[in-house]
Design an enzyme around this catalytic site. Structure first.
Site, PDB file in Angstrom:
ATOM      1  N   SER A   1     -45.748  13.840   4.929  1.00  0.00           N
ATOM      2  CA  SER A   1     -44.306  13.881   5.189  1.00  0.00           C
ATOM      3  C   SER A   1     -43.781  15.296   5.023  1.00  0.00           C
ATOM      4  O   SER A   1     -42.610  15.554   5.231  1.00  0.00           O
ATOM      5  CB  SER A   1     -43.567  12.926   4.246  1.00  0.00           C
ATOM      6  OG  SER A   1     -43.903  13.208   2.893  1.00  0.00           O
TER       7      SER A   1
ATOM      8  N   THR B   1      -4.498  -1.436  28.202  1.00  0.00           N
ATOM      9  CA  THR B   1      -5.390  -2.478  27.700  1.00  0.00           C
ATOM     10  C   THR B   1      -6.221  -2.878  28.921  1.00  0.00           C
ATOM     11  O   THR B   1      -5.712  -2.810  30.053  1.00  0.00           O
ATOM     12  CB  THR B   1      -4.637  -3.725  27.179  1.00  0.00           C
ATOM     13  OG1 THR B   1      -3.868  -4.269  28.252  1.00  0.00           O
ATOM     14  CG2 THR B   1      -3.729  -3.392  26.003  1.00  0.00           C
ATOM     15  N   HIS B   2      -7.454  -3.243  28.692  1.00  0.00           N
ATOM     16  CA  HIS B   2      -8.369  -3.570  29.808  1.00  0.00           C
ATOM     17  C   HIS B   2      -8.473  -2.414  30.796  1.00  0.00           C
ATOM     18  O   HIS B   2      -8.755  -2.639  31.977  1.00  0.00           O
ATOM     19  CB  HIS B   2      -7.928  -4.839  30.549  1.00  0.00           C
ATOM     20  CG  HIS B   2      -7.593  -5.983  29.644  1.00  0.00           C
ATOM     21  ND1 HIS B   2      -8.500  -6.923  29.239  1.00  0.00           N
ATOM     22  CD2 HIS B   2      -6.421  -6.311  29.027  1.00  0.00           C
ATOM     23  CE1 HIS B   2      -7.913  -7.794  28.431  1.00  0.00           C
ATOM     24  NE2 HIS B   2      -6.649  -7.436  28.283  1.00  0.00           N
TER      25      HIS B   2
ATOM     26  N   SER C   1     -22.810  21.851  37.879  1.00  0.00           N
ATOM     27  CA  SER C   1     -23.912  21.107  38.474  1.00  0.00           C
ATOM     28  C   SER C   1     -24.809  22.096  39.204  1.00  0.00           C
ATOM     29  O   SER C   1     -24.335  23.072  39.776  1.00  0.00           O
ATOM     30  CB  SER C   1     -23.358  20.079  39.458  1.00  0.00           C
ATOM     31  OG  SER C   1     -24.340  19.738  40.406  1.00  0.00           O
TER      32      SER C   1
ATOM     33  N   LYS D   1     -18.403  21.048  40.622  1.00  0.00           N
ATOM     34  CA  LYS D   1     -18.377  20.188  39.451  1.00  0.00           C
ATOM     35  C   LYS D   1     -18.094  20.917  38.140  1.00  0.00           C
ATOM     36  O   LYS D   1     -18.505  22.045  37.933  1.00  0.00           O
ATOM     37  CB  LYS D   1     -19.727  19.457  39.297  1.00  0.00           C
ATOM     38  CG  LYS D   1     -19.998  18.415  40.343  1.00  0.00           C
ATOM     39  CD  LYS D   1     -19.064  17.220  40.263  1.00  0.00           C
ATOM     40  CE  LYS D   1     -19.436  16.298  39.125  1.00  0.00           C
ATOM     41  NZ  LYS D   1     -20.629  15.501  39.406  1.00  0.00           N
TER      42      LYS D   1
ATOM     43  N   ASN E   1     -18.433  19.333  34.386  1.00  0.00           N
ATOM     44  CA  ASN E   1     -18.795  18.064  33.755  1.00  0.00           C
ATOM     45  C   ASN E   1     -18.524  18.040  32.249  1.00  0.00           C
ATOM     46  O   ASN E   1     -18.796  19.022  31.563  1.00  0.00           O
ATOM     47  CB  ASN E   1     -20.272  17.769  33.990  1.00  0.00           C
ATOM     48  CG  ASN E   1     -20.594  17.602  35.466  1.00  0.00           C
ATOM     49  OD1 ASN E   1     -19.757  17.131  36.226  1.00  0.00           O
ATOM     50  ND2 ASN E   1     -21.781  18.013  35.856  1.00  0.00           N
TER      51      ASN E   1
ATOM     52  N   GLU F   1     -20.177  13.278  26.856  1.00  0.00           N
ATOM     53  CA  GLU F   1     -21.232  12.334  27.256  1.00  0.00           C
ATOM     54  C   GLU F   1     -22.376  12.324  26.243  1.00  0.00           C
ATOM     55  O   GLU F   1     -22.910  11.276  25.903  1.00  0.00           O
ATOM     56  CB  GLU F   1     -21.766  12.702  28.639  1.00  0.00           C
ATOM     57  CG  GLU F   1     -20.742  12.491  29.742  1.00  0.00           C
ATOM     58  CD  GLU F   1     -21.189  13.144  31.039  1.00  0.00           C
ATOM     59  OE1 GLU F   1     -22.257  12.794  31.555  1.00  0.00           O
ATOM     60  OE2 GLU F   1     -20.475  14.036  31.536  1.00  0.00           O
TER      61      GLU F   1
ATOM     62  N   TYR G   1     -41.828   0.097  -5.132  1.00  0.00           N
ATOM     63  CA  TYR G   1     -42.049   1.143  -4.131  1.00  0.00           C
ATOM     64  C   TYR G   1     -43.195   0.744  -3.219  1.00  0.00           C
ATOM     65  O   TYR G   1     -44.231   0.257  -3.667  1.00  0.00           O
ATOM     66  CB  TYR G   1     -42.380   2.500  -4.798  1.00  0.00           C
ATOM     67  CG  TYR G   1     -42.637   3.578  -3.749  1.00  0.00           C
ATOM     68  CD1 TYR G   1     -41.578   4.300  -3.210  1.00  0.00           C
ATOM     69  CD2 TYR G   1     -43.913   3.805  -3.250  1.00  0.00           C
ATOM     70  CE1 TYR G   1     -41.794   5.248  -2.211  1.00  0.00           C
ATOM     71  CE2 TYR G   1     -44.135   4.740  -2.257  1.00  0.00           C
ATOM     72  CZ  TYR G   1     -43.075   5.457  -1.729  1.00  0.00           C
ATOM     73  OH  TYR G   1     -43.285   6.377  -0.737  1.00  0.00           O
TER      74      TYR G   1
ATOM     75  N   LYS H   1     -36.741   8.888   5.649  1.00  0.00           N
ATOM     76  CA  LYS H   1     -36.201  10.247   5.711  1.00  0.00           C
ATOM     77  C   LYS H   1     -35.881  10.755   7.104  1.00  0.00           C
ATOM     78  O   LYS H   1     -34.844  11.376   7.321  1.00  0.00           O
ATOM     79  CB  LYS H   1     -37.135  11.214   4.988  1.00  0.00           C
ATOM     80  CG  LYS H   1     -36.925  11.162   3.499  1.00  0.00           C
ATOM     81  CD  LYS H   1     -38.001  11.905   2.758  1.00  0.00           C
ATOM     82  CE  LYS H   1     -38.427  11.151   1.529  1.00  0.00           C
ATOM     83  NZ  LYS H   1     -38.963   9.793   1.782  1.00  0.00           N
TER      84      LYS H   1
HETATM   85  N1  ARG Z   1     -43.621  11.102   0.239  1.00  0.00           N
HETATM   86  C1  ARG Z   1     -43.333   9.908  -0.472  1.00  0.00           C
HETATM   87  C2  ARG Z   1     -42.043   9.250   0.091  1.00  0.00           C
HETATM   88  O1  ARG Z   1     -41.342   9.919   0.729  1.00  0.00           O
HETATM   89  C3  ARG Z   1     -43.127  10.195  -1.917  1.00  0.00           C
HETATM   90  C4  ARG Z   1     -43.444   9.047  -2.799  1.00  0.00           C
HETATM   91  C5  ARG Z   1     -44.886   8.731  -2.706  1.00  0.00           C
HETATM   92  N2  ARG Z   1     -45.260   7.736  -3.651  1.00  0.00           N
HETATM   93  C6  ARG Z   1     -46.442   7.109  -3.614  1.00  0.00           C
HETATM   94  N3  ARG Z   1     -46.648   6.231  -4.513  1.00  0.00           N
HETATM   95  N4  ARG Z   1     -47.330   7.360  -2.682  1.00  0.00           N
HETATM   96  O2  ARG Z   1     -41.804   8.098  -0.102  1.00  0.00           O
END
Ligand code: ARG
Length: 459
Positions: A20, A152-153, A274, A280, A282, A287, A314, A322
């Site tokens: 990550s 309205t509408h 365009s 044009k 735009n 949008e 967890y 994220k």
């Molecule tokens: N990168 C993990 C997350 O965003 C951190 C927590 C990882 N925990 C674990 N027990 N592997 O969730």
């Protein structure tokens, strides 16, 4: 990090699949802030010495600078931001660094980092919503007398002040700000000390950590604390709602900027041409905002589905929280900024809005009200004006061009004063109930918002 139990290296594919760091590096400042507080608690509990605490804090600050200057080398093999920073610290300061993770798990660590991130971002989001409100208010103030048909509408209904239409969006955005305020209370709770799921046998002063990080409260159940992502879902909902409000505004702008309406002219800086059709201009910004709202709602759905049915506590699924969170915040902040910039300098074509508002049928309800004030029951009045409208349409003459005799063919209640009703200014002035668009009301609302928004109430 778990080399003790394992004999074979993690496969390259698994590393690629599970990392990550490519996105959670963005949490680095919060991770470091949290670790400095953690070190203070470890010192207070006698797990590390004061010099060790100082060494840790100094090392972490150096790492922060290295990340900010681009010197830091993030390693995919170290999976995430937590392990990247911890490894770098240990390489830098040795043993003391290896003590930092005492009584802490990445599970409570990531919960803390994400809460710190959401806290900072909520404040930034709140301010940008205010900026957007101010842009709408500026446009309203610059065109206090512009009238437009209210729809309205998407059919012309009754006349309103253009400012009243804009103030409607300021109201919507104000509710969004209330929602941010409310959600903030639930974000602002400190989870560190929950450990992997059941705290630790090494007791750290959680209150001290909370104080150092400016949290007014600490979580009360370790199992809930490491798996709670409600506050992210709430924030993603709020962002979706802001997006939906902006997408409704976008739709209005797109219509208004069309030749069919022609109510506003966007600046060249906020429109695109365009590649094929030279004439044009735009409204791409509006949008895109309308389009990106789909993505914001998608991010909310993505997180809700991730959480759905997760067993306690967890689970690695939670790492999927994220990217939607970062993406939604990035997009909504940009949307608010660009929409505010565009609205603040848009030109309102008051000639066109007036022309559209000169449609006599906009005053049909006012004519019915005229009869009601002369004691005709509203349902009868409605029918009388309906027939009058049909007559006016076949005659191809507006209400103002009919004679009193013609009016009286539909009801003998009509008198000469009926023609006074057929004036936009009169019609607007008469709409003076609370919340209605009389010029006096709208003027009051404008001053109220000017005061409220300039008081710059931060989150
Ligand atoms: N990168 C993990 C997350 O965003 C951190 C927590 C990882 N925990 C674990 N027990 N592997 O969730």
């Amino acid at each position: 990090m778990w080399k003790g139990r394992f004999q074979t290296e993690t496969s390259n594919l698994v590393q690629k699949y599970g990392e990550s760091i490519s996105y959670d590096w963005r949490l680095y400042a919060y991770d470091i802030e949290g670790s400095i507080a953690q070190a203070a608690a470890l010192q207070e509990a006698g797990i590390i010495t004061k010099p060790e605490e100082r060494k840790i804090a100094k090392g972490l600050r150096e790492i922060k600078t290295e990340i900010e200057t681009g010197e830091f080398r993030f390693r995919t093999s170290l999976e995430d931001i937590h392990m990247n920073i911890e490894r770098a610290l240990t390489e830098k300061i040795g043993d003391a660094g290896a003590k930092l993770h005492t009584a802490r798990s990445r599970n409570d660590q990531v919960a803390l980092d994400t809460r710190l991130y959401c806290r900072a971002e909520s404040t930034a989001l709140f301010d940008r919503v205010t900026t957007m409100q101010n842009a709408l208010l500026t446009l309203a103030v610059n065109h206090p007398e512009a009238v437009v048909p209210g729809y309205t509408h998407l059919q012309r209904g009754q006349p309103v002040l253009f400012a009243h239409h804009l103030l409607a969006y300021i109201e919507m955005l104000e509710r969004d700000k209330q929602r941010i305020r409310d959600c903030y209370k639930r974000i602002n709770v400190m989870p560190l000390g929950s450990g992997a799921l059941a705290g630790s046998t090494i007791i750290l002063n959680r209150k001290l950590v909370a104080e150092k990080l400016g949290f007014p409260a600490i979580t009360q159940n370790s199992m809930d604390a490491v798996s709670d992502r409600d506050y992210i879902a709430e924030l993603l909902f709020i962002i979706s709602m802001i997006g939906i409000h902006l997408s409704r505004l976008s739709e209005d702008i797109i219509l208004w900027a069309s030749a069919e309406f022609g109510f506003i002219e966007l600046s060249d800086a906020h429109t695109t041409g365009s590649s094929l059709m030279p004439q044009k201009k735009n409204p791409d910004v509006a949008e895109l905002t309308r389009g990106k709202t789909g993505r914001l709602v998608g991010n909310l759905m993505s997180l809700l589905m991730t959480i759905k049915g997760l067993p306690m506590t967890y689970n690695r699924d939670l790492q999927e929280d994220k990217e939607p969170l970062f993406d939604s915040l990035d997009q909504i902040k940009l949307a608010l900024e660009v929409m505010a910039e565009m609205m603040a300098v848009a030109k309102v074509r008051e000639d066109k809005t007036l022309e559209a508002t000169s449609d006599p049928f906009l005053l049909a309800t006012d004519l019915a009200d005229y009869l009601v004030l002369k004691k005709v029951p509203f349902r009868d009045a409605h029918e009388i004006i309906g027939k009058l409208t049909a007559f006016s349409l076949t005659e191809a003459r507006g209400f103002g061009e009919l004679t009193l005799d013609e009016y009286r063919q539909f009801s003998d209640v009509f008198e000469n004063d009926v023609f006074k009703v057929l004036d936009i200014k009169t019609a607007l002035r008469a709409r003076k109930a609370v919340g209605a668009p009389s010029p006096v009301n709208v003027g009051r609302q404008i001053s109220k918002w000017q005061k409220r928004l300039s008081a710059a109430a931060a989150l």
